[in-house]
Design an enzyme around this catalytic site. Structure first.
Site: not given
Ligand SMILES: [Zn+2]
Length: 175
Positions: A45, A50, A98-99, A140-141, A144
């Protein structure tokens, strides 16, 4: 086009995002670039903040789990201006990463089942119910786009343990 990444420490990850006002070619290009960027990082995701855009928009890759338990990523999906309802009172715990917070993976407790209403990149509204990992990825997304990170949801001891790692990430990306 791959988009540049924003990492832990960047205030853009701590800001509540704004609704997408109009779904146009610009948004469609953004969705397609976000999918390309997510795939380039092997992510499940990716949320707009991000890549530095303060919009209520994220993309995920759906997945299958094969008979050996391996996850195979399948179709991409866009969530624009999503609204989430938690269904029932069941929770589960799984390891998340998480990226934007490279190298850190911790257990996170989340609701097991949700309903999500969102628009796709063509402006079509859809509603779906998701469970387990399918729900978790969306939660999770969705965090963000509210300026929330998974490390906000881990227990105090784990948070203490990763503090030096977080400081290193902040220093490394200097943002
Ligand atoms: Zn993340």
């Amino acid at each position: 086009m791959r988009l540049p990444f924003h990492y832990y420490g960047d205030p853009v990850l701590r800001t509540r995002c704004l609704d997408v006002r109009e779904i146009n070619d610009e948004i469609r290009t953004l969705v397609s670039d976000m999918i390309e960027t997510m795939d380039a990082h092997d992510g499940m995701g990716l949320a707009a903040p991000q890549i530095g855009k303060l919009l209520r928009l994220f993309v995920i890759r759906n997945h299958n789990v094969d008979e050996r338990g391996y996850i195979k990523l399948t179709t991409p999906q866009a969530f624009i201006n999503p609204q989430i309802t938690i269904e029932g009172d069941e929770f589960d715990e799984m390891t998340e990463g998480c990226l934007s917070i490279p190298g850190i993976r911790e257990m996170v407790r989340r609701p097991f089942k949700i309903t999500v209403e969102a628009m796709d990149e063509h402006g079509k509204t859809y509603v779906e119910t998701r469970e387990g990992l399918d729900a978790r990825v969306v939660l999770h997304e969705n965090d963000h786009i509210n300026g929330v990170l998974f490390i906000d949801r881990i227990d105090k001891r784990a948070k203490k343990r990763i503090e030096p790692l977080l400081r290193n990430i902040k220093k490394k990306y200097d943002n």
